[in-house]
Design an enzyme around this catalytic site. Structure first.
Site, PDB file in Angstrom:
ATOM      1  N   THR A  66      76.234  27.098  25.226  1.00  0.00           N
ATOM      2  CA  THR A  66      76.216  26.660  26.627  1.00  0.00           C
ATOM      3  C   THR A  66      75.753  27.786  27.546  1.00  0.00           C
ATOM      4  OG1 THR A  66      78.012  25.092  26.214  1.00  0.00           O
ATOM      5  CG2 THR A  66      77.570  25.672  28.507  1.00  0.00           C
ATOM      6  N   GLN A  72      76.106  18.277  25.474  1.00  0.00           N
ATOM      7  CA  GLN A  72      75.944  18.318  24.021  1.00  0.00           C
ATOM      8  C   GLN A  72      75.302  17.032  23.520  1.00  0.00           C
ATOM      9  OE1 GLN A  72      76.601  20.802  21.608  1.00  0.00           O
ATOM     10  NE2 GLN A  72      75.379  19.321  20.444  1.00  0.00           N
ATOM     11  N   ASN A 130      86.390  15.480  22.822  1.00  0.00           N
ATOM     12  CA  ASN A 130      85.502  15.337  23.979  1.00  0.00           C
ATOM     13  C   ASN A 130      84.057  15.016  23.593  1.00  0.00           C
ATOM     14  OD1 ASN A 130      85.152  17.882  22.843  1.00  0.00           O
ATOM     15  ND2 ASN A 130      85.466  19.023  24.740  1.00  0.00           N
ATOM     16  N   SER A 168      90.081  22.829  18.202  1.00  0.00           N
ATOM     17  CA  SER A 168      89.390  23.300  19.396  1.00  0.00           C
ATOM     18  C   SER A 168      90.131  24.458  20.033  1.00  0.00           C
ATOM     19  CB  SER A 168      89.258  22.153  20.414  1.00  0.00           C
ATOM     20  OG  SER A 168      88.479  21.100  19.890  1.00  0.00           O
ATOM     21  N   MET A 169      89.415  25.155  20.943  1.00  0.00           N
ATOM     22  CA  MET A 169      90.058  26.244  21.677  1.00  0.00           C
ATOM     23  C   MET A 169      91.261  25.701  22.447  1.00  0.00           C
ATOM     24  SD  MET A 169      86.961  28.637  23.145  1.00  0.00           S
ATOM     25  CE  MET A 169      85.701  27.369  23.221  1.00  0.00           C
ATOM     26  N   CYS A 174      77.810  20.287  16.408  1.00  0.00           N
ATOM     27  CA  CYS A 174      77.495  21.000  17.652  1.00  0.00           C
ATOM     28  C   CYS A 174      77.722  22.506  17.555  1.00  0.00           C
ATOM     29  CB  CYS A 174      78.280  20.414  18.816  1.00  0.00           C
ATOM     30  SG  CYS A 174      80.064  20.633  18.725  1.00  0.00           S
ATOM     31  N   LEU A 175      78.377  22.968  16.494  1.00  0.00           N
ATOM     32  CA  LEU A 175      78.612  24.385  16.228  1.00  0.00           C
ATOM     33  C   LEU A 175      79.595  25.004  17.234  1.00  0.00           C
ATOM     34  CD1 LEU A 175      74.944  25.525  15.401  1.00  0.00           C
ATOM     35  CD2 LEU A 175      76.669  24.569  13.859  1.00  0.00           C
ATOM     36  N   ARG A 222      69.818  22.198  22.974  1.00  0.00           N
ATOM     37  CA  ARG A 222      70.747  22.411  24.078  1.00  0.00           C
ATOM     38  C   ARG A 222      70.020  23.031  25.265  1.00  0.00           C
ATOM     39  NH1 ARG A 222      76.214  23.044  23.481  1.00  0.00           N
ATOM     40  NH2 ARG A 222      76.065  23.394  25.734  1.00  0.00           N
TER      41      ARG A 222
END
Length: 356
Positions: free
Chosen positions: A95, A173, A201, A269-270, A305-306, A332
């Site tokens: 991103t 994404q 998400n 996820s984070m 999406c890595l 991206r």
């Protein structure tokens, strides 16, 4: 169990020129049948807010920029004199790099703000931050924990707000994913995408977008990790409206059966690190392998999406010719460029409008 798919109402989506793709297959084009679309001044918090024609235009603009800048080596300073504020509560390679390099490539100035530079809702309210940044910048991209933070920014800001990721959606994404599939298959309408993993998400954004492009969606999640109920209900409405199918199951092989595209994402996820041990146990059997693809269509491909972890997909699939993950990552940049250009200018692509 095999589920027969309903026919798709919209005609096959074909892009106009032959663009380079990993598969070597090109995209053919023709005249469009929908009215001109202008997105200038809009925000992008979720693709739920965008119509079928608007999403198709974003993909068209993105493909056009990629063709003109990457393949034709043209210099297009479409954002010269403009600046973007990039707020990152959560770190990201793709991103940040795609937005910074893309905005600069278009002649603009990106400004990166971490949680050490800006404290949303702490030292200053999010509303006041939105007012301040609106006076400094032409557009704001925010990668945040809570989707409500984006909504608060957007309610007050006088410039477009882009969702760089939130707990509810990840729209930028999904634009990259569909551009990648468009390039590889030459069309989107009628494809079947199978999501095998967490109801997160990224999946939510797939659910808000797939039907609008004529894409069937099959979802396998462990029990207790399903998508949000409100997102499922909205996706079901979209499928009915666009004549596509949505399948929800807890069986990865059922989801993969007859699919063109297998997709997964991180299981942890984070912000979910404390749940890692339990999640790894609950997702046992969800790793994508060649065995998973054995029940898919002969031309099946893989997306992620890595960053990727071994438990999500094995090396044999991840590094195979079926894997489009690195083209997906590159896209991206082209799709965030297409989005920013669309929200900030009246740019009209130079290649003819694709036929859908």
């Amino acid at each position: 169990m095999f589920v027969k798919l309903f026919s798709v109402n919209s005609p096959v989506f074909k892009c106009l020129k032959t663009l380079h793709s990993r598969s070597g297959r090109g995209l053919s084009c023709g005249a469009a049948s929908f009215a001109p679309v202008s997105l200038k001044g809009r925000s992008c918090l979720t693709l739920k807010d965008f119509s079928s024609d608007e999403i198709k235009r974003l993909l068209w603009v993105s493909g056009d920029l990629k063709h003109r800048i990457k393949h034709e080596k043209q210099y297009l300073p479409l954002l010269q004199g403009k600046s973007i504020a990039m707020i990152f509560e959560k770190r990201s390679t793709r991103t940040r790099m795609s937005t910074e390099t893309g905005f600069a490539l278009l002649g603009g100035h990106p400004c990166f703000l971490t949680s050490q530079d800006i404290h949303l809702g702490v030292n200053e309210s999010s509303a006041d931050t939105a007012r301040v940044l609106s006076g400094f910048c032409d557009i704001v991209l925010a990668r945040v924990y809570s989707h409500s933070t984006l909504e608060e920014l957007d309610n007050v800001a006088s410039v477009p707000i882009i969702n760089g990721l939130s707990d509810l959606y990840h729209p930028i994404q999904i634009l990259a994913d569909f551009l990648t599939l468009q390039e590889h298959y030459g069309s989107l309408s009628g494809l079947t995408v199978s999501w095998i993993g967490d109801g997160n998400n990224v999946l939510h954004s797939f659910m808000m977008t797939a039907a609008k492009l004529g894409v069937h969606l099959k979802i396998a999640t462990p029990k207790g990790y399903e998508p949000e109920r409100s997102v499922i209900q909205e996706a079901q409405k979209l499928c009915k409206e666009h004549g596509t199918q949505l399948v929800l199951t807890s069986d990865p092989m059922e989801a993969a059966h007859g699919s063109n595209v297998l997709v997964t994402d991180t299981w942890v996820s984070m912000g979910q690190e404390e749940e890692k041990k339990k999640r790894l146990k609950d997702f046992h059997g969800y790793q994508i392998k060649m065995k998973t693809g054995s029940v898919a269509k002969p031309d099946w491909t893989f997306l992620h999406c890595l960053p990727r972890k071994m438990e999500e997909v094995d090396d044999e699939v991840f590094y195979s010719s079926r894997s489009l993950v690195f083209t997906e990552a590159e896209n991206r940049k082209w799709t965030i460029m297409g989005l920013m250009v669309s929200l900030l200018t009246d740019y009209t692509p130079q290649i003819p409008m694709p036929k859908f």
